[in-house]
Design a protein around this motif. Sequence first.
Motif: not given
Length: 282
Positions: A21-50
């Motif tokens: 589980x990760x917690x949602x920190x913010x949500x933004x609705x751009x249109x009736x078909x599109x939205x974005x959201x941010x969540x907490x990041x696991x401390x152990x998660x490493x990833x490459x952009x993309x």
Amino acid sequence: MTEQTPVTEASAVKVPTLPDAQTVTSVQHWTDRLFSFRVTRPASLRFRSGEFVMIGLMGDPDPKTGRQKPLLRAYSIASPSWDEELEFYSIKVQDGPLTSRLQHIQPGDEIILRPKPVGTLVHDALLPGKRLWFFATGTGFAPFASLLRDPQTYEDYDQVIVTHTCRDVAELEYGRQLIENLRSDELMLELLGEENLRKLTYYPTTTRETSPKMGRVTNLLTDGTLFADLGIEGISPDTDRAMVCGSMGLNTDLKEILEGFGLEEGANSDPKHYVVEKAFVG
């Protein structure tokens, strides 16, 4: 107004906890078909952009067993690898098993996030070059939202061109605001460098609603309009590298176009001239 019930120790034990589980920190609705959201990041998660991860929610209980299974889909991480949170950009499919529910999340809610990032839209999958192209349709902009905020993108190339094709002008807003923020936010200017950001060219187009530039990017490439607009002679394997993320139709058409220019498809294990995100659909 919802009725609030005091949580006792007995009732608290019965509350199911989402796996990974990760917690949602913010949500933004751009249109009736599109939205974005941010969540907490696991401390152990490493990833490459993309790269992308599997995220989702628990499904409805099985009528016979009462057991719930997770509904998971591949989502590109839209935030860069240095961000303390994770950002995602999603379509809303009203009858979709996952997005019909995911679109209603609120800050404080939890989602499932499987912390095993993978993907081909990474710098390691491309040979060194002078000019980098990002070709996106719709929410295919998400991995490029990550890469555009990564300093390596500008350190590795002399020019970065991002094309974004959507049906309507409003559907371009997520990308437009992100590009604008890169050029105006003090943190981004300090991180990426004002001189590096001069390497960036943004080329949005629409296919349905009237806008300054109309047309599918595939047509604008094949008829030479895109090159004429940008003052570029064309695409060459000697100088150009490309990343593609969009609908299956776009991916197929762009593969043919790029290979017509002499570019070869690469992978993490075999870097070449262009890469396509096969996991993305939408």
